[in-house]
Design an enzyme around this catalytic site. Structure first.
Site, short mmCIF file in Angstrom:
data_model
loop_
_atom_site.label_atom_id
_atom_site.label_comp_id
_atom_site.label_asym_id
_atom_site.label_seq_id
_atom_site.Cartn_x
_atom_site.Cartn_y
_atom_site.Cartn_z
N GLY A 183 0.83 -1.21 0.00
CA GLY A 183 0.00 0.00 0.00
C GLY A 183 0.86 1.25 0.00
CB ALA A 243 -1.69 4.07 6.19
CB CYS A 259 -8.34 15.14 3.31
SG CYS A 259 -6.71 15.89 3.25
CB ALA A 272 -0.45 0.40 4.77
CD GLU A 300 -26.66 8.73 7.55
OE1 GLU A 300 -26.75 7.63 8.15
OE2 GLU A 300 -25.63 9.08 6.94
#
Length: 212
Positions: free
Chosen positions: A7, A11, A42, A116, A186
């Protein structure tokens, strides 16, 4: 010491950098099945919204260096191998088996193995999940495809399933920035159900209804 990390996103590479600081002599290999490493996940909603003009901005350091294999090799003394997918772990031999994009197999021995690989989105067990127009939002190609759809005008109405942080950020990207009609779905009885109490969630819901 030989370390193999499966990965090559945040991370995996943060682990690799930390191990390098702890052991300057360790042999560290990071295997990543994709061709993009260490991207700022993000920031993807802000790329979709247009606040971030180019996806490459999510692949650079604060001082402008492009974070590719050569950057981590020169700056961190890490060996990053993209386009290499781990397909088996042979614990008895302490070996990871991997294949490249051409199907060529290779083996990577280790003293320490770090997995990861991150998480996969929840695929709802409902009819229509595999139909055209159903898309997840976890990988760079997802963000790029959505941005292309917005720029070409092929996205006119969006239903966002999930009102966690990413769901709300994507909602804002579609609605407030592009003027696309957005419906939030939701299963709980409030937005941000695992993060806010009911009173605060009502304020967020009101803001979303007013702004998006």
């Amino acid at each position: 010491m030989k370390v193999v990390i499966i990965g090559g996103d945040a991370a995996g590479l943060k682990t690799a950098a930390r191990l390098r600081r702890l052991d300057p002599d360790a042999e560290i290999h990071v295997l990543e099945k994709g061709n993009i490493i260490s991207y700022a996940a993000c920031g993807m909603p802000y790329y979709v919204s247009g606040d971030i003009d180019s996806f490459e901005m999510l692949l650079t350091t604060a001082w402008g260096d492009f974070k590719d294999e050569s950057y981590f090799r020169d700056a961190k003394d890490l060996a990053i191998h993209t386009g290499l997918e781990a397909v088996a772990i042979h614990r008895d031999k302490k070996v990871v088996e991997a294949i490249d994009e051409d199907g060529t197999s290779s083996e990577w021995s280790y003293d320490i193995l770090v997995i990861a690989t991150g998480a996969e989105p929840v695929r709802l067990d409902i009819p229509g999940m595999n139909e055209e127009g159903v898309q997840f939002f976890t990988r760079p190609e997802d963000a790029r495809e959505l941005r292309r759809g917005l720029e070409t005008g092929s996205v006119g109405r969006v239903a966002v399933v999930g009102t966690g942080f990413i769901g709300l950020e994507v909602c804002e990207a579609f609605g407030a920035m592009w003027g696309v009609e957005v419906v939030l779905i939701e299963k709980e009885d409030q937005v941000l159900p695992r993060m806010l109490d009911r009173e605060m969630a009502r304020y967020v819901k009101k803001h979303l209804e007013d702004e998006v």
